[in-house]
Design a protein around this motif. Structure first.
Motif, PDB file in Angstrom:
ATOM      1  N   THR A 171       0.820  -1.219   0.000  1.00  0.00           N
ATOM      2  CA  THR A 171       0.000   0.000   0.000  1.00  0.00           C
ATOM      3  C   THR A 171       0.851   1.266   0.000  1.00  0.00           C
ATOM      4  O   THR A 171       0.413   2.316  -0.471  1.00  0.00           O
ATOM      5  CB  THR A 171      -0.945   0.033   1.214  1.00  0.00           C
ATOM      6  N   GLN A 172       2.077   1.175   0.525  1.00  0.00           N
ATOM      7  CA  GLN A 172       2.959   2.342   0.554  1.00  0.00           C
ATOM      8  C   GLN A 172       3.842   2.436  -0.687  1.00  0.00           C
ATOM      9  O   GLN A 172       4.699   3.320  -0.775  1.00  0.00           O
ATOM     10  CB  GLN A 172       3.841   2.294   1.812  1.00  0.00           C
ATOM     11  N   ASP A 173       3.644   1.509  -1.632  1.00  0.00           N
ATOM     12  CA  ASP A 173       4.424   1.489  -2.893  1.00  0.00           C
ATOM     13  C   ASP A 173       5.921   1.509  -2.619  1.00  0.00           C
ATOM     14  O   ASP A 173       6.692   2.230  -3.280  1.00  0.00           O
ATOM     15  CB  ASP A 173       4.040   2.690  -3.772  1.00  0.00           C
ATOM     16  N   LEU A 174       6.336   0.703  -1.658  1.00  0.00           N
ATOM     17  CA  LEU A 174       7.765   0.659  -1.314  1.00  0.00           C
ATOM     18  C   LEU A 174       8.527  -0.339  -2.175  1.00  0.00           C
ATOM     19  O   LEU A 174       9.757  -0.412  -2.096  1.00  0.00           O
ATOM     20  CB  LEU A 174       7.930   0.289   0.167  1.00  0.00           C
ATOM     21  N   LEU A 175       7.815  -1.112  -3.001  1.00  0.00           N
ATOM     22  CA  LEU A 175       8.454  -2.119  -3.838  1.00  0.00           C
ATOM     23  C   LEU A 175       8.100  -1.894  -5.304  1.00  0.00           C
ATOM     24  O   LEU A 175       7.003  -1.424  -5.624  1.00  0.00           O
ATOM     25  CB  LEU A 175       8.005  -3.525  -3.409  1.00  0.00           C
TER      26      LEU A 175
ATOM     27  N   LEU B 247      18.689  -3.146   2.916  1.00  0.00           N
ATOM     28  CA  LEU B 247      17.900  -3.925   3.871  1.00  0.00           C
ATOM     29  C   LEU B 247      17.605  -3.132   5.142  1.00  0.00           C
ATOM     30  O   LEU B 247      16.457  -3.075   5.604  1.00  0.00           O
ATOM     31  CB  LEU B 247      18.620  -5.233   4.223  1.00  0.00           C
ATOM     32  N   ASN B 248      18.618  -2.508   5.717  1.00  0.00           N
ATOM     33  CA  ASN B 248      18.412  -1.748   6.958  1.00  0.00           C
ATOM     34  C   ASN B 248      17.448  -0.589   6.768  1.00  0.00           C
ATOM     35  O   ASN B 248      16.668  -0.260   7.667  1.00  0.00           O
ATOM     36  CB  ASN B 248      19.754  -1.230   7.486  1.00  0.00           C
ATOM     37  N   ASP B 249      17.490   0.031   5.576  1.00  0.00           N
ATOM     38  CA  ASP B 249      16.559   1.126   5.302  1.00  0.00           C
ATOM     39  C   ASP B 249      15.120   0.617   5.299  1.00  0.00           C
ATOM     40  O   ASP B 249      14.212   1.265   5.844  1.00  0.00           O
ATOM     41  CB  ASP B 249      16.877   1.779   3.961  1.00  0.00           C
TER      42      ASP B 249
ATOM     43  N   ASP C   8      12.233   1.631   8.107  1.00  0.00           N
ATOM     44  CA  ASP C   8      10.980   2.231   7.657  1.00  0.00           C
ATOM     45  C   ASP C   8       9.780   1.435   8.161  1.00  0.00           C
ATOM     46  O   ASP C   8       8.801   2.003   8.671  1.00  0.00           O
ATOM     47  CB  ASP C   8      10.969   2.292   6.130  1.00  0.00           C
ATOM     48  N   ILE C   9       9.865   0.108   8.032  1.00  0.00           N
ATOM     49  CA  ILE C   9       8.751  -0.759   8.466  1.00  0.00           C
ATOM     50  C   ILE C   9       8.553  -0.638   9.971  1.00  0.00           C
ATOM     51  O   ILE C   9       7.427  -0.491  10.462  1.00  0.00           O
ATOM     52  CB  ILE C   9       9.023  -2.222   8.067  1.00  0.00           C
ATOM     53  N   ALA C  10       9.644  -0.695  10.732  1.00  0.00           N
ATOM     54  CA  ALA C  10       9.558  -0.648  12.190  1.00  0.00           C
ATOM     55  C   ALA C  10       8.982   0.673  12.689  1.00  0.00           C
ATOM     56  O   ALA C  10       8.227   0.708  13.663  1.00  0.00           O
ATOM     57  CB  ALA C  10      10.936  -0.895  12.805  1.00  0.00           C
TER      58      ALA C  10
ATOM     59  N   TYR D 296       7.422  -3.130  14.381  1.00  0.00           N
ATOM     60  CA  TYR D 296       8.244  -4.336  14.242  1.00  0.00           C
ATOM     61  C   TYR D 296       8.674  -4.432  12.788  1.00  0.00           C
ATOM     62  O   TYR D 296       8.156  -3.696  11.929  1.00  0.00           O
ATOM     63  CB  TYR D 296       7.451  -5.589  14.623  1.00  0.00           C
ATOM     64  N   ALA D 297       9.594  -5.331  12.493  1.00  0.00           N
ATOM     65  CA  ALA D 297      10.021  -5.527  11.106  1.00  0.00           C
ATOM     66  C   ALA D 297      10.586  -6.929  10.939  1.00  0.00           C
ATOM     67  O   ALA D 297      11.263  -7.440  11.826  1.00  0.00           O
ATOM     68  CB  ALA D 297      11.070  -4.487  10.711  1.00  0.00           C
ATOM     69  N   MET D 298      10.295  -7.538   9.787  1.00  0.00           N
ATOM     70  CA  MET D 298      10.809  -8.864   9.464  1.00  0.00           C
ATOM     71  C   MET D 298      11.668  -8.780   8.213  1.00  0.00           C
ATOM     72  O   MET D 298      11.227  -8.252   7.189  1.00  0.00           O
ATOM     73  CB  MET D 298       9.662  -9.844   9.212  1.00  0.00           C
ATOM     74  N   PRO D 299      12.888  -9.316   8.248  1.00  0.00           N
ATOM     75  CA  PRO D 299      13.716  -9.336   7.037  1.00  0.00           C
ATOM     76  C   PRO D 299      13.156 -10.338   6.033  1.00  0.00           C
ATOM     77  O   PRO D 299      12.372 -11.219   6.413  1.00  0.00           O
ATOM     78  CB  PRO D 299      15.087  -9.765   7.560  1.00  0.00           C
ATOM     79  N   PRO D 300      13.507 -10.248   4.778  1.00  0.00           N
ATOM     80  CA  PRO D 300      12.924 -11.116   3.743  1.00  0.00           C
ATOM     81  C   PRO D 300      13.072 -12.605   4.021  1.00  0.00           C
ATOM     82  O   PRO D 300      12.160 -13.370   3.739  1.00  0.00           O
ATOM     83  CB  PRO D 300      13.704 -10.714   2.478  1.00  0.00           C
ATOM     84  N   GLU D 301      14.223 -13.013   4.589  1.00  0.00           N
ATOM     85  CA  GLU D 301      14.443 -14.443   4.822  1.00  0.00           C
ATOM     86  C   GLU D 301      13.614 -14.997   5.974  1.00  0.00           C
ATOM     87  O   GLU D 301      13.556 -16.222   6.179  1.00  0.00           O
ATOM     88  CB  GLU D 301      15.931 -14.721   5.083  1.00  0.00           C
ATOM     89  N   SER D 302      12.930 -14.103   6.728  1.00  0.00           N
ATOM     90  CA  SER D 302      12.154 -14.559   7.886  1.00  0.00           C
ATOM     91  C   SER D 302      10.661 -14.314   7.742  1.00  0.00           C
ATOM     92  O   SER D 302       9.922 -14.546   8.700  1.00  0.00           O
ATOM     93  CB  SER D 302      12.649 -13.859   9.160  1.00  0.00           C
TER      94      SER D 302
END
Length: 551
Positions: free
Chosen positions: A54-58, A79-81, A85-87, A92-98
């Motif tokens: 919804t935030q068009d971040l991708l 990745l850290n950016d 942003d998500i957190a 909270y924030a989840m990395p892609p591998e998780s």
């Protein structure tokens, strides 16, 4: 609404059946942490996907999924950016591998390692530090998922297989009904109730039956308007948070973000984690809830006495409680200095009921309402409890007492009462309602019906005497009873036996005698027709005939 609830129940029944197959020899109350924990993880991950989209971040390419784009773009220094942003937005924030989608993909392709599950939770815990404002809401929330539990499996591989099966089970269902309504929160709530029903007395530690919660919630939200300031509610013994959520559902406009702010405290860490999950699964933002893992009787809610000895208590629009009944607590004399208790008395060491009540009442604002479930003993026990009860009555703080049916709770079969209190009242009377006979009997647990709840609330609002159901008692009447508030002293529910119809009774006796005589005659005739097949049998038969002739 009904359709959504039916969909949620259907999914819950299927999940419950699958869970019982998967848990093997593990106790249902222990397996609860895995099912509800993974369900919550899926919710958080999919909520993050929604945010990214919804935030068009991708930059989605073709039919690429959100998770595929996230895996591709959130790498290296970027990745850290993304995580920051998500957190900042979600807490909270989840990395892609998780992410949940990544874990599911690994399970489906049989590429999952047992260590991936540990990494999944470790990454979440690490990223919980990215937003200091939400740290308390998310840190340690998955701590009760024991990945090394031998009852999951005797080897690392076996435990990994069990965890993979749980992921597959949780991922099986679509948590939107056919109208597009998100029913995940309802599924979660129904599962908590299912686990409560299979946990015996332990269930009382974390769950208040929804129908009882509805009565409490309706009592503390009466006369609220659709529009208004933020409504604050506090539960000092919140369990799984279900009672708090029910209050929120009764607040007009409570579904709007920020309309209700939930405050709660819970001693049991596992249950505290469950409450955090439960509220968030129902769409409550971390910004609209303040929950603590602590003993309310030992660690009062923050914002109390400052370094200069000045009290700045936090107060709330509503306080609701279903505390443990007649629990032990440390009532040492020094607690009489505690601002919550010093104007009353200390509850007995073996019965903390009034200690919980006074703690909640202290944090109620001057225009708010408190509703608390208690055992009947608080109405009539003497000594210190009698002093507390008299002080509450002299201050006109007890507004109503509602007698509830027995067998409503998982943890006890005893009947309970709901006491309604207000900090400042103009009236000095107490309204008694005896709702103990209005319920639907169940096999293992009784249940109050919608019509029973409506009757309680409408009676409370009208505040009028109703024969054998409700009574307004003034202070003179209460003093005559020496401050004893036992409900039968005020609501007479005695039903006299109907008068005996003597003529009918005589007729029934005569009719019975005639029937007996007729049967004896028929039996005697049958005996006379019998003959013994041998001398011994004939001798015994003759004795029986003589016996009946003598009678």
């Amino acid at each position: 609404m009904v359709e959504s609830q039916n969909s949620a129940r259907s999914i819950t029944n299927q999940l419950w059946a699958m869970a019982n197959e998967l848990r093997g020899n593990m106790d249902a109350s222990e397996f609860r942490n895995y099912i509800l924990g993974f369900l919550f993880y899926r919710y958080l991950s999919e909520n993050q996907e929604t945010y990214l989209k919804t935030q068009d971040l991708l930059d989605l390419k073709g039919d690429e999924s959100v998770n595929e784009a996230y895996l591709r773009e959130a790498t290296g220094d970027d990745l850290n950016d993304y995580l920051q942003d998500i957190a900042e937005s979600l807490g909270y924030a989840m990395p892609p591998e998780s992410t949940w989608a990544t874990i599911v993909s690994k399970v489906e392709q049989d590429e999952i390692r047992t260590s991936d599950f540990q990494d999944m939770f470790d990454n979440f815990e690490k990223n919980a530090l990215l937003n200091p404002n939400s740290m308390a809401d998310f840190r340690g929330i998955f701590a009760d998922i024991n990945l090394g539990n031998s009852r999951l499996g005797n080897s690392t591989a076996a435990r990994g297989k069990a965890l993979s099966n749980i992921v597959t089970m949780v991922n099986t269902f679509d948590y939107n009904d056919k109208n597009g309504h998100d029913i995940l929160g309802d599924v979660y709530e129904y599962l908590i109730a299912q686990f409560a029903g299979n946990s015996g007395k332990k269930a009382g530690e974390f769950y208040t039956p929804h129908e009882v919660s509805q009565v409490l919630a309706k009592l503390v939200t009466l006369n609220l308007q659709e529009e208004g300031d933020q409504f604050t509610v506090f539960d000092p013994a919140m369990g799984s948070g279900s009672l708090l959520l029910t209050v929120g559902s009764e607040v007009p406009g409570g579904y709007k973000s920020g309309r209700v702010h939930f405050h709660g405290q819970e001693l049991n860490t596992t249950t505290y984690n469950l409450a955090r999950m439960n509220l968030m699964m129902h769409g409550v933002s971390y910004q609209n809830m303040t929950l603590r893992n602590a003993d309310s009787l030992e660690m009062d809610w923050p914002d109390g006495v400052d370094a200069q000895g000045i009290d700045h208590p936090r107060s709330f629009n509503a306080v609701v409680e279903n505390p443990p009944y007649s629990a032990h607590w440390d009532n040492q004399d020094s607690k009489m200095k505690d601002v919550r208790f010093k104007e009353y008395a200390l509850a007995p060491k073996s019965k903390a009921d009034f200690a919980f009540l006074l703690d909640g009442l202290y944090h109620l604002n001057n225009s708010g309402t408190m509703a608390i479930v208690l055992p009947h003993g608080v109405l009539f026990r003497g000594a210190k409890e009698g002093k507390i009860r008299q002080a509450l009555l002299d201050k006109h703080q007890i507004d109503a007492i509602i007698g509830m049916p027995a067998g409503l709770f998982y943890s006890t079969s005893i009947p309970t009462i709901i006491m309604v209190l207000k900090k400042q009242r103009q009236n000095d009377d107490v309204f008694f309602i005896d709702a103990s006979r209005n319920f639907e009997k169940g096999k293992n647990q009784n249940k109050i019906r919608a019509e029973d709840i409506d009757k309680i609330i409408s009676t409370y609002k009208k505040r009028q005497n109703i024969d054998k159901y409700a009574h307004v008692a003034n202070m003179d009447e209460i003093k005559e009873n020496e401050y004893n508030l036992n409900i039968p002293r005020y609501v007479d529910t005695f039903e006299p036996e109907p008068p005996v119809d003597v003529d009918k009774l005589v007729h029934d006796i005569q009719s019975t005698d005639e029937q007996i005589g007729k049967l004896e005659s028929e039996f005697s005739g049958m005996l006379n027709d019998l003959d013994g097949k041998n001398p011994d049998a004939q001798q015994q038969l003759t004795k029986i005939k003589e016996l009946f002739k003598n009678e």
